[in-house]
Design a protein around this motif. Structure first.
Motif, PDB file in Angstrom:
ATOM      1  N   SER A 379       0.859  -1.185   0.000  1.00 27.59           N
ATOM      2  CA  SER A 379       0.000   0.000   0.000  1.00 27.59           C
ATOM      3  C   SER A 379       0.893   1.231   0.000  1.00 27.59           C
ATOM      4  N   PHE A 380       0.422   2.285  -0.656  1.00 29.85           N
ATOM      5  CA  PHE A 380       1.205   3.519  -0.741  1.00 29.85           C
ATOM      6  C   PHE A 380       0.263   4.694  -0.946  1.00 29.85           C
ATOM      7  N   ARG A 381       0.584   5.802  -0.290  1.00 39.21           N
ATOM      8  CA  ARG A 381      -0.202   7.027  -0.430  1.00 39.21           C
ATOM      9  C   ARG A 381       0.763   8.200  -0.588  1.00 39.21           C
ATOM     10  N   TYR A 382       0.495   9.057  -1.571  1.00 37.89           N
ATOM     11  CA  TYR A 382       1.315  10.247  -1.770  1.00 37.89           C
ATOM     12  C   TYR A 382       1.058  11.261  -0.664  1.00 37.89           C
ATOM     13  N   GLU A 383       2.087  12.015  -0.344  1.00 40.79           N
ATOM     14  CA  GLU A 383       1.970  13.033   0.697  1.00 40.79           C
ATOM     15  C   GLU A 383       0.878  14.035   0.340  1.00 40.79           C
ATOM     16  N   GLY A 384      -0.015  14.278   1.276  1.00 47.77           N
ATOM     17  CA  GLY A 384      -1.093  15.227   1.069  1.00 47.77           C
ATOM     18  C   GLY A 384      -2.333  14.648   0.425  1.00 47.77           C
ATOM     19  N   ALA A 385      -2.252  13.389  -0.062  1.00 44.71           N
ATOM     20  CA  ALA A 385      -3.415  12.760  -0.705  1.00 44.71           C
ATOM     21  C   ALA A 385      -4.385  12.260   0.351  1.00 44.71           C
ATOM     22  N   ASP A 386      -5.651  12.146  -0.030  1.00 43.11           N
ATOM     23  CA  ASP A 386      -6.669  11.690   0.917  1.00 43.11           C
ATOM     24  C   ASP A 386      -7.038  10.224   0.718  1.00 43.11           C
ATOM     25  N   LYS A 413      -0.304   2.278 -12.035  1.00 44.79           N
ATOM     26  CA  LYS A 413       0.731   1.464 -12.679  1.00 44.79           C
ATOM     27  C   LYS A 413       2.126   2.056 -12.476  1.00 44.79           C
ATOM     28  N   THR A 414       2.271   3.343 -12.795  1.00 43.62           N
ATOM     29  CA  THR A 414       3.578   3.987 -12.656  1.00 43.62           C
ATOM     30  C   THR A 414       4.001   4.029 -11.198  1.00 43.62           C
ATOM     31  N   THR A 415       3.043   4.219 -10.288  1.00 42.75           N
ATOM     32  CA  THR A 415       3.359   4.224  -8.863  1.00 42.75           C
ATOM     33  C   THR A 415       3.938   2.885  -8.441  1.00 42.75           C
ATOM     34  N   ALA A 416       3.328   1.811  -8.913  1.00 41.08           N
ATOM     35  CA  ALA A 416       3.819   0.476  -8.559  1.00 41.08           C
ATOM     36  C   ALA A 416       5.235   0.268  -9.065  1.00 41.08           C
ATOM     37  N   ALA A 417       5.483   0.639 -10.316  1.00 42.92           N
ATOM     38  CA  ALA A 417       6.816   0.455 -10.886  1.00 42.92           C
ATOM     39  C   ALA A 417       7.851   1.305 -10.164  1.00 42.92           C
ATOM     40  N   SER A 418       7.460   2.498  -9.693  1.00 45.93           N
ATOM     41  CA  SER A 418       8.413   3.395  -9.039  1.00 45.93           C
ATOM     42  C   SER A 418       8.820   2.908  -7.657  1.00 45.93           C
ATOM     43  N   LEU A 419       8.081   1.959  -7.093  1.00 49.78           N
ATOM     44  CA  LEU A 419       8.438   1.436  -5.777  1.00 49.78           C
ATOM     45  C   LEU A 419       9.580   0.433  -5.851  1.00 49.78           C
ATOM     46  N   VAL A 420       9.818  -0.139  -7.035  1.00 48.98           N
ATOM     47  CA  VAL A 420      10.898  -1.136  -7.166  1.00 48.98           C
ATOM     48  C   VAL A 420      12.265  -0.481  -6.967  1.00 48.98           C
ATOM     49  N   PRO A 421      12.585   0.610  -7.649  1.00 47.71           N
ATOM     50  CA  PRO A 421      13.877   1.273  -7.429  1.00 47.71           C
ATOM     51  C   PRO A 421      13.859   2.251  -6.258  1.00 47.71           C
ATOM     52  N   ARG A 422      12.784   2.254  -5.476  1.00 49.69           N
ATOM     53  CA  ARG A 422      12.642   3.120  -4.301  1.00 49.69           C
ATOM     54  C   ARG A 422      12.578   4.592  -4.677  1.00 49.69           C
ATOM     55  N   PHE A 423      11.883   4.905  -5.767  1.00 50.57           N
ATOM     56  CA  PHE A 423      11.562   6.304  -5.994  1.00 50.57           C
ATOM     57  C   PHE A 423      10.705   6.798  -4.828  1.00 50.57           C
ATOM     58  N   TRP A 424       9.904   5.891  -4.313  1.00 47.58           N
ATOM     59  CA  TRP A 424       9.154   6.098  -3.075  1.00 47.58           C
ATOM     60  C   TRP A 424       9.276   4.820  -2.265  1.00 47.58           C
ATOM     61  N   ASP A 425       9.023   4.914  -0.971  1.00 44.73           N
ATOM     62  CA  ASP A 425       8.978   3.722  -0.123  1.00 44.73           C
ATOM     63  C   ASP A 425       7.531   3.404   0.229  1.00 44.73           C
ATOM     64  N   VAL A 426       7.254   2.123   0.356  1.00 40.84           N
ATOM     65  CA  VAL A 426       5.890   1.676   0.620  1.00 40.84           C
ATOM     66  C   VAL A 426       5.430   2.172   1.985  1.00 40.84           C
ATOM     67  N   ALA A 427       4.114   2.325   2.123  1.00 43.68           N
ATOM     68  CA  ALA A 427       3.534   2.663   3.420  1.00 43.68           C
ATOM     69  C   ALA A 427       3.254   1.399   4.222  1.00 43.68           C
ATOM     70  N   ALA A 428       2.915   0.337   3.528  1.00 44.15           N
ATOM     71  CA  ALA A 428       2.655  -0.953   4.179  1.00 44.15           C
ATOM     72  C   ALA A 428       3.020  -2.050   3.198  1.00 44.15           C
ATOM     73  N   GLY A 429       3.347  -3.226   3.740  1.00 47.39           N
ATOM     74  CA  GLY A 429       3.768  -4.321   2.885  1.00 47.39           C
ATOM     75  C   GLY A 429       5.231  -4.181   2.513  1.00 47.39           C
ATOM     76  N   SER A 430       5.649  -4.843   1.455  1.00 48.50           N
ATOM     77  CA  SER A 430       7.054  -4.783   1.046  1.00 48.50           C
ATOM     78  C   SER A 430       7.185  -5.107  -0.432  1.00 48.50           C
TER      79      SER A 430
END
Length: 641
Positions: A379-386, A413-430
């Motif tokens: 799971s992942f949420r962008y900063e400031g998103a609801d 889709k792009t959000t999921a792909a960006s988590l692989v190289p750690r453009f962002w870190d997940v909020a939950a899970g791995s």
């Protein structure tokens, strides 16, 4: 935020703030925070301020000498030849003026050295920190705005330390010396002169204090907004010209200009007009306070005899001469207050950059030996998103397999792909590579393990060779040429004047979107990374370039783990697995045939894609004037139009 229990949290290191003031709210930061970047050169600022203060006190000397001359002349009037020491006073005034200038010169020399060092350290600190932040940070912070903040803050800090701080020290010394001097001869006339300064300073506080204290912050933010909107407008000028639109087509730019204009006009007219006029009137019209007091005191001095009256006239001349210094001192204080408002804003913006989240480096990094990818209840949420951009997403990409992410735009889709190289870190899970959480892999090693090909790849203003070789430091010329050949770039090199050594973007050498994509593909091939992430890499390619890019993909994907995002479903038909992402969830998984047979979202998308692919444009012969066209869809095999 909670991580997956299976994640080895003990190996994940919390980011350390780069600032000693990390616990202090940025709204309370100011000049002291900026001065922290001076390091060991801070003493130069203190030394320069001391010299400036001494220089300012010495600048009183010529005025005192002028008063001494006036006093001696009044004492011997009308026999002016009887006045002695006039030449001595003149030479002494010249000496004090020269010494004051020399000291001020060395004061500025010291503060400039400190200022250059501080501004350099500030830029280095910001750029060094930005090198450590998550790459997704640059999606939410425009590069133009960051550059303006860094350059603007460094520039204002440099000006503040180099000029305004020593001037502040000099102004304070001037004010203190002025207060003492004004009460030396006649406290009543001294107080009259001081009244103008008190009223002028009160007017300045009315302009810059209270609810107006943070005007400079709003002013600087308005300039940043205009810079961002202006950059977008300039980039869109070709569209404006093609469609014959005006600036109002770019509402953000127009609104930014209007906001800045209205704010500045409101502050200047409604807030500053009356206090500014009053301040300038009283500070330049010291006589309106001094002359009435002198007239009131004159009869008493005259009654005490000629000598007393002559002394009174000399004292009046002294205060009349010294009143010129009052205007200078108060004016300097006004500019000093403004500069410190700017420094407060610069400190806040610098603090915000230096305290932006950085990639957490693992304390005990692990190295994967296999390169499969697994999303475990991510799971992942962008900063400031609801709401979550991804919610409980799970899928696997086996080593050596190609898995495609498809789905409606904005689905994640792009959000999921960006988590692989750690453009962002997940909020939950791995997200795991070879069974290891990507957060437990050394960042440099993780980046070396993944090659990227994005929708809009940017090339450096360097040669084709340097652009491709940038993927791997130890790449040889043979490696580069082999990668270019594998990416189907031979025709590109053949038409360039210097072949692979041609510099892109100079002397009219420009590549099309599809050609840039093939060069970027060559860069990814040259990297020889075991994992490849493709984000709609054929988005800007024409049919001919797309065919060549697909051949390059085949070479790039050979023996590698590939995670690709695609909107053209024709590019994913042969994928080992397709994951359908909709509204942040993985709603379907399987091969193309399995998903079509399932009859769900992918099947509907495939049917719509086939309809869209068969649309064609034809002229309507029934229309006499103009070029009317009608779009129609050809009949699908076995179905109606």
């Amino acid at each position: 935020m909670q991580h997956d229990e299976s994640c080895q949290e003990s190996s994940l290191k919390t980011p350390v703030s780069p600032s000693d003031d990390a616990s202090e709210p940025s709204s309370k930061l100011g000049f002291a925070y900026l001065l922290g970047f001076a390091g060991r050169k801070r003493w130069l600022l203190y030394f320069g301020c001391a010299l400036s203060a001494v220089a300012m006190l010495l600048s009183f000397g010529p005025y005192i000498c002028i008063w001494l001359v006036a006093r001696d002349l009044i004492a011997v009037a009308p026999d002016w030849t009887a006045a002695e020491n006039l030449a001595l006073y003149g030479w002494f005034a010249l000496f004090l003026a020269v010494v004051s200038l020399v000291l001020y010169f060395f004061a500025l020399l010291s503060t400039h050295a400190c200022a250059f060092h501080t501004a350099s350290n500030l830029r280095k600190a910001c750029l060094s920190h930005l090198m450590k932040v998550q790459l997704g940070y640059f999606d939410t912070h425009a590069s133009g705005a960051l550059r303006r903040v860094i350059d603007g803050c460094a520039g204002s800090t440099e000006g503040l330390i180099a000029h305004k701080t020593p001037d502040t020290a000099g102004s304070l010394a001037m004010v203190l010396g002025l207060v003492v001097t004004l009460f030396v001869f006649d406290w009543r006339m001294g107080l009259a002169c001081l009244m103008s300064a008190i009223l002028s300073i009160a007017c300045m506080f009315a302009m810059m204090g209270g609810k107006n204290a943070h005007f400079m912050q709003r002013y600087m933010q308005a300039q940043v907004n205009m810079s961002k909107a202006g950059t977008e407008y300039v980039r869109g000028i070709p569209v404006v010209k093609v469609f014959q639109q005006t600036v109002y087509s770019f509402k953000a730019f127009h609104d930014a200009i209007i906001e800045y204009s209205e704010m500045a006009e409101k502050y200047a007219v409604k807030t500053c007009a009356k206090p500014q006029v009053t301040a300038l009137t009283v500070i330049t019209g010291v006589a309106i306070f001094l002359v009435p007091v002198a007239i009131f005191l004159a009869p008493g001095a005259q009654a005490e005899g000629f000598a007393a009256f002559a002394g009174f006239i000399a004292d009046f001349a002294f205060y009349a001469i010294f009143s010129a210094i009052i205007a200078t001192a108060v004016t300097r204080l006004m500019f000093v207050m403004e500069e410190f408002e700017i420094s407060s804003d610069a400190a806040k913006r610098t603090y915000d950059i230096l305290n932006s989240p950085i990639l957490a480096e693992p304390e005990h990094p692990e190295t994967p030996f296999v390169y499969d990818i697994a999303f475990n209840h991510v799971s992942f949420r962008y900063e400031g998103a609801d709401r979550d951009a991804l919610s409980d997403v799970s899928f696997e990409v086996p080593q050596g397999a190609t898995v495609a992410l498809v789905g409606p735009s904005g689905g994640g889709k792009t959000t999921a792909a960006s988590l692989v190289p750690r453009f962002w870190d997940v909020a939950a899970g791995s997200v795991r590579i070879g069974g290891i959480d990507v957060r437990a892999i050394d960042t440099d090693e993780l980046m070396q393990s993944i090659a990227f090909v994005f929708q809009d790849n940017r090339l450096f203003k360097k040669s084709i060779y340097e652009n491709v070789a940038a993927a791997r430091l130890d790449a040889t010329r043979e490696d580069v040429m082999s990668a270019l050949a594998a990416a189907q770039c031979d025709d590109i090199l053949a038409k360039l004047p210097n072949g692979v050594d041609t510099v892109v973007g100079t002397a009219g050498i420009h590549l099309s979107g599809g050609e840039k994509q093939r060069i970027a593909l060559a860069r990814a091939i040259c990297k020889q990374a075991p994992i490849v992430v493709l984000d709609e890499a054929t988005a800007f390619a024409d049919p001919e370039n797309e065919a060549l890019i697909q051949k390059g993909f085949a070479e790039l994907a050979r023996g590698r783990t590939v995670l690709m995002i695609a909107h053209r479903l024709s590019t994913v038909v042969g994928a080992d697995k397709i994951v359908v992402i909709d509204d942040g969830r993985a709603v379907e998984q399987g091969t193309h045939d399995e998903l079509v047979a399932f009859g769900g979202l992918y099947a509907r998308m495939w049917e719509e894609y086939q309809h869209a692919a068969l649309w064609r444009i034809k002229s309507d012969a029934s229309v006499q004037d103009g070029a009317a066209v009608v779009c129609e869809a050809s009949a699908l095999e076995g179905g109606a139009r």
